[in-house]
Scaffold this motif. Sequence first.
Motif, PDB file in Angstrom:
ATOM      1  N   UNK A   1       4.592  17.835   7.915  1.00 51.52           N
ATOM      2  CA  UNK A   1       5.459  17.779   9.097  1.00 51.52           C
ATOM      3  C   UNK A   1       6.924  17.743   8.719  1.00 51.52           C
ATOM      4  N   UNK A   2       7.276  17.130   7.594  1.00 52.05           N
ATOM      5  CA  UNK A   2       8.680  17.060   7.188  1.00 52.05           C
ATOM      6  C   UNK A   2       9.203  18.445   6.821  1.00 52.05           C
TER       7      UNK A   2
ATOM      8  N   UNK B   1      13.872   8.547   2.066  1.00 47.85           N
ATOM      9  CA  UNK B   1      13.094   7.939   3.153  1.00 47.85           C
ATOM     10  C   UNK B   1      12.362   6.695   2.686  1.00 47.85           C
ATOM     11  N   UNK B   2      11.837   6.761   1.426  1.00 44.29           N
ATOM     12  CA  UNK B   2      11.142   5.572   0.907  1.00 44.29           C
ATOM     13  C   UNK B   2      12.134   4.456   0.644  1.00 44.29           C
ATOM     14  N   UNK B   3      13.340   4.807   0.193  1.00 45.08           N
ATOM     15  CA  UNK B   3      14.396   3.816  -0.025  1.00 45.08           C
ATOM     16  C   UNK B   3      14.778   3.136   1.305  1.00 45.08           C
ATOM     17  N   UNK B   4      14.966   3.957   2.329  1.00 42.97           N
ATOM     18  CA  UNK B   4      15.293   3.381   3.643  1.00 42.97           C
ATOM     19  C   UNK B   4      14.129   2.590   4.208  1.00 42.97           C
TER      20      UNK B   4
ATOM     21  N   UNK C   1       0.820  -1.211   0.000  1.00 41.14           N
ATOM     22  CA  UNK C   1       0.000   0.000   0.000  1.00 41.14           C
ATOM     23  C   UNK C   1       0.853   1.259   0.000  1.00 41.14           C
ATOM     24  N   UNK C   2       2.055   1.176   0.572  1.00 41.25           N
ATOM     25  CA  UNK C   2       2.920   2.358   0.635  1.00 41.25           C
ATOM     26  C   UNK C   2       3.539   2.671  -0.716  1.00 41.25           C
TER      27      UNK C   2
ATOM     28  N   UNK D   1      20.992   4.613  -3.675  1.00 38.75           N
ATOM     29  CA  UNK D   1      19.624   5.084  -3.901  1.00 38.75           C
ATOM     30  C   UNK D   1      19.567   5.739  -5.293  1.00 38.75           C
ATOM     31  N   UNK D   2      18.679   5.271  -6.157  1.00 40.92           N
ATOM     32  CA  UNK D   2      18.600   5.851  -7.520  1.00 40.92           C
ATOM     33  C   UNK D   2      18.170   7.315  -7.442  1.00 40.92           C
TER      34      UNK D   2
END
Length: 2003
Positions: free
Chosen positions: A1610-1611, A1426-1429, A1352-1353, A1419-1420
């Motif tokens: 928030x970021x 953050x999504x990569x991590x 879902x993410x 990371x490409x």
Amino acid sequence: MDSSQTASEPVGEEEDASKENDISFPRDIITVEHSFGYDCKKLFNLVLVDSDTLVFGSGNFLNYFSISRLEISFQETVFGCGIGFITKNEHPDYTNLFTVGENGQSPTVFIYEFPSLQVRVKLLNAAKACFTAGSYNKTGELFASQAGYPDFVITIWRWEKAEVVLRAKSFQSDILFVHFSEHNPILLCSSGLSHIKFWKMANTFTGLKLKGDLGRFGKTDFSDIYAMYMLADENVISGCDWGNMLLWQAGLIKFEICRKGRKPCHTKPITRITMKNGEVTTVGMDGYVRVWYWETVDLADPPEDDLFVEIDPIYEFKIADVELRCMQKIHPFDESDFTHYAQDGNGGIWFCDINTYDVPQKPRKLYSCIGGRVLTAQMSPVSPHFLCMSESGKLFLYEYEQQRLILEKIFPAEGVDVLWLDTQISVTGTEIVAVFKDGILRQLFLDLSNPERPTMDRVRAFKAHTSPITRLTVNRTSTLLLTGSADKSIFIYTLSRDEHQLVDMRPLGFVQFAATPNCFYWHETEPTVVLVGCKSGELYEYNIRTDVTDDETYLSYNITDMSRMRSTKFASIKSRIRREINRENIKKRKEKKRERKMEEVEKLKKANPGLQIDMESALADSEPDEEEEPLHIPAVPNPIIWMRYTVRDTVWVSMAGYDAGYIYELEFEAPEPTYATIIADGDDMEIHSYCIIDEFMIFGLVNGRIRINHMNPEDFTDLSEYRIYPMHDGLKGTIPKIETSFDGRHLITVGYDGNVFLHRWNGPRIEKNKRRDRLPPLPAGVSEVKEIEDEAPSLEQEKINAELRRQQEAAEAHDRDVLNKIGSLQNVYFDIIKRNEELPPGLRAKDTDLLLDARITRQIRDELQAELDDVREDLAYDLEFAQVGHTKLYNHFLKNLVEIPFTVNPLRAEVPGVSTFRLEALGEEHEQIKRDIEERLKREHDMGLHDLVEPERSDESIGEPPPEAFFFGRDPKSIEPRFSKKMMRLLVRYRKRQLYEVRRIFDWDKLERQKPDPNRNHPDDDAQIEEAKRNLGDFKLKIGADYEPKSTETLTQKYIEVVQCREEYFHMVNTFNQLVQELRDRKSDLEQFIKAKKNRLNVIHSYLPEPDRLPLQTLRETDMDLEYPELNLIEHYTPGCGVEIDDILTLERTVEQVIAMRADMKSVTNVSIFSMNCLEAPELHEFSAFTMLQISTLKQSLPNDQLIEELLKMPPISDPAYYERNQDGETPFMMEVRHRWLRQFLVEQDAIRTEVDEEVQQFDRELAKLQVRRFHVKLDAEFMTTFMNSLNQELYILRDSEEIETQLLLNAKTAMNTRNDLQVVINATNRQLDELRRNIDKLGEQITAVQVLFMTTVKGHKFFDFLRRIFKKKWRPPKVAKGDDEESSSSSSSSSSSEDNEADNKSVDSLDMTTIRLDETTCPTGLDRSLYDLAFAMRADRHELERNLRDLQRDVENKRKEIAEMQIKMKYHEEVYQREKNALLQFRRNRQQEVNKVHISAVLRMDQLQHFYEGDDYRDLSKAILFDADMLVDLRRRADQLSEETQATKRWHRINFIHLRRMNTDIKFMRFEITRLEEEIRQAMMKKFGIIVNLDELEEEVLRRYIFDLETNAEDELSALEKELMEKQKELSRCEEELVLETQNNTEKVNIMTVLREEKNFLCTLLDIQNRNFAKWSNPNALNLSYDIEKLRGIEKSLLNQIECLEREICALRLKSKPLQINYEFELDPNAPPQVNSEIMPNDEAMVCPAILNVDAYMLPPMPDEFIMDRVHTIVQKSFNRFFGRSTTPENVRKFAQRSSLYLCQAAYSFQGRYTDRIAECITEHLQTIVPKKYFIHISGEELRKLFNEVVAVFDYERSDVNTEELISGIFDHAKDSLCAHIHLGDADVVNRTHFIVAHMFKELIEVLPLEEFLSDETLRIIVDVLEREPMVDPRAIGVEQLIESTLQHAQENLLDGITAVPVRKLGSSIQRDLIKRRQYKQPSCESPMSVRIATKKPGHSTGLPF
């Protein structure tokens, strides 16, 4: 003797070969030639093996006596340790066998064949040390051997197979006889010392057992039993010590059999009992054989209180004056032969005939020997004869070449010692001296001139001792003879020759010692010096003075001279020797062990050259040190057995008791033995005799063995070369004497076992004298002297008696003179008495007036009182005996009764009276039994068996909702606060719906589980069906084989039944007794009532004429003995008559008159005339009426008709004639009144008689009813008693089997617990398995949730495939290395290089058109970091969950395996449990069969009998069943109950069927409603959304999008805040740098200011000192020259001491010795630098402490005076005691305080009160050199500052010259403040406030004032002035002693050593005295300063201080 030692002793051919080679002399150096006796005192020591041979034991030899040849041959035993018993098998098949039980380390029973003497059978392991008896049964198949100490085990053998049948322990003391029953093969008896035991070989359900019951003597005294016989009825006849026969029945004495006139059957114990043809034959030690007719005894029925049967023997045989201890029938199988051989305990063997059919043959003696112990022996100095003395006092003379006894001499006393005088003094060589226990010495002459008829004549006799003689000896020159006695003296005789050339003995005198002599030894060179060894360990050496004259012994034979005596006492050192030997052994063992370890280390080093070994640890001893035994010193000293001089000028002694086993060397000056020679293989072995032959020393040991030692010429203590020869009995064969013959060829040994052995000596011979073939007879002029009587006085007593006779004669002459004078005075006295009696009575003098002297009266009184006391003392035993008897009777018959039984008789009816039952109270024992039952119930409950442990059901819990994936793995609590209200309501609604769905699923699952299985019944129904199948209609009989006893049928339940039955019986009988008691009380009241009525009737009869008197009917008299028996138990006497000597001393009254005067007499002196209200008594009025009416004139009352006629004839009352007299002088009025008055008494008489008759009849009726009730109560009581007996029988059975049942139950309990524990483990494992499965499901759900969250993410992302490839990468477990040196691969997921093939090929960017593979490690571009991590993090989470899942699956498999293994174990343990349970059930069934044998009585009525077969005979009830009728009724009712249950079940079935139809209808309707509602929901969704949607998914998507938007905003905010934070940090760094610069500048300025302030302080100090000096100079005070002089003297003394110390130091330095201490206390370092005169002040910049603060500074010249020093020392000592007084001793506190006070004084004096931090550091540093650091840590810096300030204050006080008045005033104010503080706190202890103030002042004054000033008059005046100004101070309230006590206690606590009670008492008394003189007492004023102070501090309380 220790068995280990016995085993180590060489016996016969069993010596070790190596040891045999070390011995220089052969074993046959001594051989046995003959045995002159045997142990005839031993019971049953005689066996007839054939008609011509008798066998008996003699020491360690078996003697075979040929009857026809009268010769003896002997055989040595196997072990050489003695013979326990000899017996034979009496069965005809085994006549050629006899049995010998040998003692020793391994006692063995040997069965020999005769005459071959070959061992046929050996019976081993039947005893540990010895045997005492043995016997065969009648068939000869079984043999019983009885062991002695220590095991006392009886063993039943099947001897031919040498196998043990049974074995048991007999008793705790020696068993002397074992007897098999001739009638019952399973019965036997054993008896011995004070016991008899009856054995039975019984088959029980646990096997064959030997059961023994100990005989109970009861009222008969305990007795040793030597013989018994078991009758056919299992009764046993036994003997006893006093010679009667005891008949035993069931373990108790049935009765005792004696001769007529209560004479005993035998005068000594019976040794044999046999029975034949109804005649019992008894053999006694008194020498009689008696035959008794037993039927007379069987028919006897003696009373219970006198169980004696008197019967005379039908035959009696007197053998001789012998002691029969054994009899052997010569022809045992010949019924017509009655001849026997008898063993005589007095010494010998007899032939006797006890023929009862013909004239018996005369007894004759076949063999003679010594009976009992042989005490000593002597061999003839000139002929082949030797002499032996027995303990009975007999002398036996043997001719040892012919091996025969030639003379036997009997003496009237027991023997002690005998001496055959040598030819050195005896010319004939046939003179003997013997001593006895009667204290008499007898000189005998042995006439051997006729060898066939030798005689022994008594030549002289002396009684020199009154106590038994202990030893006899003669010196080496045969000139002195000594006798030792138990009176602790020796008597000396001189030896010479008389005119007949016989030995002449002359008494010389006696020497008294402090102990009893036991042995003697004469000096080898000095003939008058003798050694005396005593029984308590003392050793004396006495030099006898032979030149004693008759004048010296005229009054006494006592010639004791202490100057000629030397003595010492033996001190035990054996325990110390043993300890040293043990230490040496341990040391040797450790050395050997160390050597062995060293060898192992050397081997290891050789095997490994380069190996490094720690030798210390390798050779270390790993064994712990053994604990040494404590030293033992005997409480009672042991006697000296023998002694002799040695070449070392010491004394060799041999000790008895604990100290045996060594030969000690004593010296008279040494307190303990100087040397000790150990006897190898003889530890604890007493050496009772010795004999030296050339280089051989022969020892006679306590165990009957001879030890021959070859002495080392160089070392007499070397006894290592020896041989041991067993001779006498090992248990009681002590050898007291060893003697050699005149020619040295023979040697004899005697023993306490009665044996005398003649040995051939083959070693070096010492010939004493030449042989004389002809010995002279007794000279013609010598005759035998008379025997001295036992009561004759001794020689010393004769001297004393002669002196007493002389003194008595002188006293009698004096008494005669005195009596003559008294006679003349007596005549004068009688003349005065006669003249006194002639005077008139009024003028006569009383007897008391004529007493001459009060002392005479006092003497007479004392004599009478002494006689009265003697009478009372004589009767005291009888009184005590009667009281003890009374107590025993009361305790036995009455103590336990509830009440004394009594009988209530009727008053008139002719019916028997009703009696109470004899009832014992339940008592405390009953309550204790009930308490024990409760404890047993608790234990049985704990021991009960329980069912299997049911598997525990897991707790049903509601699951949790699925994880909320829309939070993207973040914490919801951090995001929810930012939700809007609308979204929050959405979230809450979503969560409620999720929880509702989870709960709904849980409820449905639970409902499904509760749904019953239609194919199975309910468990309760199945249990009831099984119970019905098992029990319904089946009455379980206890006699049935399948009966299962209940677990409640235990011993405790039976106890409960017995207790309940006992209580029910008690309550029933007690209730009836209470009714009888109430009836008796009612009878007593009724008798009182009848007595009162009878008295009234007597009064009425006194007024009525004789014909009209009607008495009461006769009643039975009350039998007081029956109705009130307790009155007979009241003691109506008191011991003594109560008369004292003073009552009868003057003879004025006799004893009877005194007793009569002391009797209680009635007195009327206490009656007052004012209390005599006689006029109010009705009897007085009746008597007055009787007199006035002249009733006595009437002869009889008139009948009613006549009375009416007389009254009608009288005129009316109104007529005057009614009151006028008629012709007879009577008036009608008087006649009418008289008849009326008489009629009233007649009516009252009839009423009394009627009332009494009714009461009596009613009482008799109630008594009759109670009599009927008593019958029923008695019937019930008898029935309950019978039932109780049955219960007791069952109780005994259960009690006997309880131990086995408990063991079986314990086994079953253990098996059950094991099974249950395993079941618990299985259940726990199942729960763990279920938990693991739930965890696996949860992990699966979590993995799915992670996957769903990831999808879902990243769903729809352009790098979706790349991220999915990262997330989908599989986790592979690490590979396990197969090689030894390989390492396992890493378990990290990144270590795996292989990936999924599909991911490898298809994981490309979805937006790229080319197949470019992206690298995972970077990371490409375009992918959010953050999504990569997040992809890696979620992959790691998935891998972690998968690893956990794998571990849980592995755990599940392991748990399954464990459960499978435990199921197998469970099956095994279940089988074990069932087996133990079945064994317990079988045991209970067997026990129930035993219980079923107990008969129970039951009373039945005919209506309780029901038969189920045809016929009318109801009498045979043997096969009937008795059970409760309620059970039969219940069975009949069960059918009705089942019918009702069937109808009810049918009704419920109908109801449930209807309910089912209704439920089906409702289900159809609900399904329709569900369908309708679902359609409505679908239409609503289509109308609102256009499609059918899932609300949960919809809400999740909305929440996911909302949360995503929140996180994105928030970021941005977070990045802005981070930038602002970086700017603030830079600004903060700049400010910190500026602060550091400013701080450094400020620090420099502060340092400068500090220096300036220090200079300022120093200048201020100097200025202050100058100002104070100027003030002193300007204002000088008055000089006190005396005080200054004292201070100067003190300074001078101090300076002189310092000068002396310095001089000593100078001297020491010159001599280069140790430096001396300054002031006797301190030491100076000799290496220290010289003292510097300049001072470094505190403000100097030196880096070291100022010199003035050095610890040596107190030695500088300027020192304070003594007053200041004392004051400072007090302060410092008090402070140190407070700081560390609890950590050290007061001495250390004083020492540290003295040193520190000197240092602090110098410091304070030098700095004048200045105290800076620098000074504090220096003082602290230097004080640590004075006070140890461990104590100095208790002093803080603040406390040190305070201490220094107090020291400075002392100097300020001295400088300011504060006067004593101000000081005392301040102390007084402080005392008042302290008092106010105590009152404010409510201290109730402050009662005497004046004393409180004075005590407080004294405590402070002793600290601040020196002792001289404390006692000065000025101080006294100031204190009195201060106290006088306070008005409420009362001097009378001052307690001087309490003041002293409190002040001394304060001084002791504060270490003020100079304060004593004298100055305190002086000052306190002076203050009290002066205050009393000055003070005028008045009421305390509330306006005083103290009152105001207190009122101000604590308002509300009363003002003022009342004292």
